[in-house]
Write a protein that holds these residues in place. Structure first.
Motif, mmCIF file in Angstrom:
data_model
loop_
_atom_site.group_PDB
_atom_site.id
_atom_site.type_symbol
_atom_site.label_atom_id
_atom_site.label_comp_id
_atom_site.label_asym_id
_atom_site.label_seq_id
_atom_site.Cartn_x
_atom_site.Cartn_y
_atom_site.Cartn_z
ATOM 1 N N LEU A 23 0.706 -1.139 0.092
ATOM 2 C CA LEU A 23 -0.050 -0.179 0.109
ATOM 3 C C LEU A 23 0.746 1.275 0.097
ATOM 4 O O LEU A 23 0.499 2.385 -0.567
ATOM 5 C CB LEU A 23 -0.909 0.127 1.108
ATOM 6 N N THR A 26 2.250 1.755 -3.583
ATOM 7 C CA THR A 26 1.054 2.164 -4.231
ATOM 8 C C THR A 26 0.814 3.673 -4.304
ATOM 9 O O THR A 26 0.610 4.332 -5.275
ATOM 10 C CB THR A 26 0.001 1.175 -4.161
ATOM 11 N N SER A 27 0.638 3.908 -2.924
ATOM 12 C CA SER A 27 0.390 5.483 -2.572
ATOM 13 C C SER A 27 1.552 6.264 -3.067
ATOM 14 O O SER A 27 1.020 7.345 -3.568
ATOM 15 C CB SER A 27 0.320 5.607 -0.968
ATOM 16 N N VAL A 44 -4.948 0.444 -7.625
ATOM 17 C CA VAL A 44 -5.074 0.277 -6.222
ATOM 18 C C VAL A 44 -5.668 -1.211 -6.044
ATOM 19 O O VAL A 44 -5.000 -1.594 -4.999
ATOM 20 C CB VAL A 44 -5.831 1.522 -5.669
ATOM 21 N N ALA A 48 -3.712 -3.923 -4.002
ATOM 22 C CA ALA A 48 -4.360 -4.751 -2.942
ATOM 23 C C ALA A 48 -4.432 -6.191 -3.031
ATOM 24 O O ALA A 48 -3.928 -7.011 -2.162
ATOM 25 C CB ALA A 48 -5.480 -4.088 -2.381
ATOM 26 N N SER A 126 -7.160 -2.665 3.407
ATOM 27 C CA SER A 126 -6.960 -2.515 2.191
ATOM 28 C C SER A 126 -8.336 -1.785 1.605
ATOM 29 O O SER A 126 -8.247 -1.137 0.364
ATOM 30 C CB SER A 126 -6.582 -3.836 1.208
ATOM 31 N N PHE A 129 -8.226 1.761 2.465
ATOM 32 C CA PHE A 129 -7.256 2.364 1.550
ATOM 33 C C PHE A 129 -7.723 2.589 0.203
ATOM 34 O O PHE A 129 -7.589 3.494 -0.341
ATOM 35 C CB PHE A 129 -5.856 1.482 1.417
ATOM 36 N N THR A 130 -8.560 1.645 -0.197
ATOM 37 C CA THR A 130 -9.013 1.711 -1.784
ATOM 38 C C THR A 130 -10.215 2.901 -1.634
ATOM 39 O O THR A 130 -10.160 3.780 -2.516
ATOM 40 C CB THR A 130 -10.061 0.428 -1.933
#
Length: 172
Positions: A23, A26-27, A44, A48, A126, A129-130
Motif C-alpha cells: 500500500l 502504491t500510494s 489500487v 491490494a 486495504s 485504503f481503496t
C-alpha cells in the motif's frame, strides 16, 4: 504448541509488513501513473489484491512446512497432502470463507484461526485504503470530462462553461 504460536506471531507480522509495503508503494507512485483516474483506482485494487495474494501464499508455505512436513497439527475431511491443498486451506481461512472441506485438528486450529483474523483485518485495511484512493480520484472523472469539453469548444463559441470551470475571482 509454542512453535505454532511463535509461527503465528511471525506470520502476522510478516503479512502486515507485506501489505504495508504494497500500500505504501502504491500510494507513493499512484500520482505518477500516466493514466486517467479510473485506471489509478484499478491499480489500487490490483495492488491490494497482489498484497493479499502474497499473504495467502505465505500462510500456505507455513501450512506446508508446519503441518505437512513437521506434523504440527493436521486436517480432517478431504486430505491435505500437497502444497496446492495448503494453498486452498489458506485462501479459505484468510478470506473467512470456511468451506468445511478441511477442518483443522490440533495445533493447526490456532494457525487457521489466526490467519482468519489476520485476513479480516488486512482486507479491512486495504478496503479503507481503496476508499481513500476513490475519494481522491473519483471526483477527477467529472473535471477531466468538463476540461476536455471546454478544450473542444472554439474561442468563437464564447467559451460557454468557462465560468463553471474557472469561476471569476472577486476582489483583487
Amino acid at each position: 504448541m509454542l512453535v505454532v504460536l511463535a509461527a503465528s506471531i511471525v506470520l502476522v507480522m510478516v503479512t502486515i509488513l507485506v501489505l504495508y509495503e504494497t500500500l505504501r508503494l502504491t500510494s507513493e507512485h499512484l500520482a505518477e501513473l500516466p493514466v486517467p483516474p479510473r485506471w489509478r483506482i484499478v491499480a489500487v485494487v490490483l495492488a491490494a489484491f497482489a498484497g493479499h495474494t502474497v499473504a495467502v501464499w505465505i500462510y500456505a508455505i507455513a501450512y506446508w512446512l508446519l503441518v505437512l512436513r513437521l506434523g504440527l497439527g493436521s486436517f480432517s475431511g478431504v486430505p491435505v497432502t500437497t502444497f496446492e491443498d495448503c494453498l486452498f486451506v489458506s485462501v479459505v481461512a484468510y478470506s473467512s470463507l470456511g468451506y468445511g472441506d478441511h477442518a483443522p485438528v490440533g495445533h493447526a486450529r490456532l494457525l487457521t484461526g489466526v490467519e482468519a483474523l489476520n485476513g479480516l483485518l488486512l482486507i479491512g485495511w486495504s478496503a479503507s485504503f481503496t476508499y481513500l484512493a476513490m475519494e481522491r480520484y473519483w471526483p477527477l472523472h467529472g473535471k477531466a470530462r468538463a476540461h476536455r469539453a471546454a478544450k473542444a469548444r472554439s474561442p468563437a463559441d464564447g467559451e460557454p462553461g468557462r465560468e463553471r470551470l474557472f469561476p471569476p475571482t472577486t476582489g483583487t
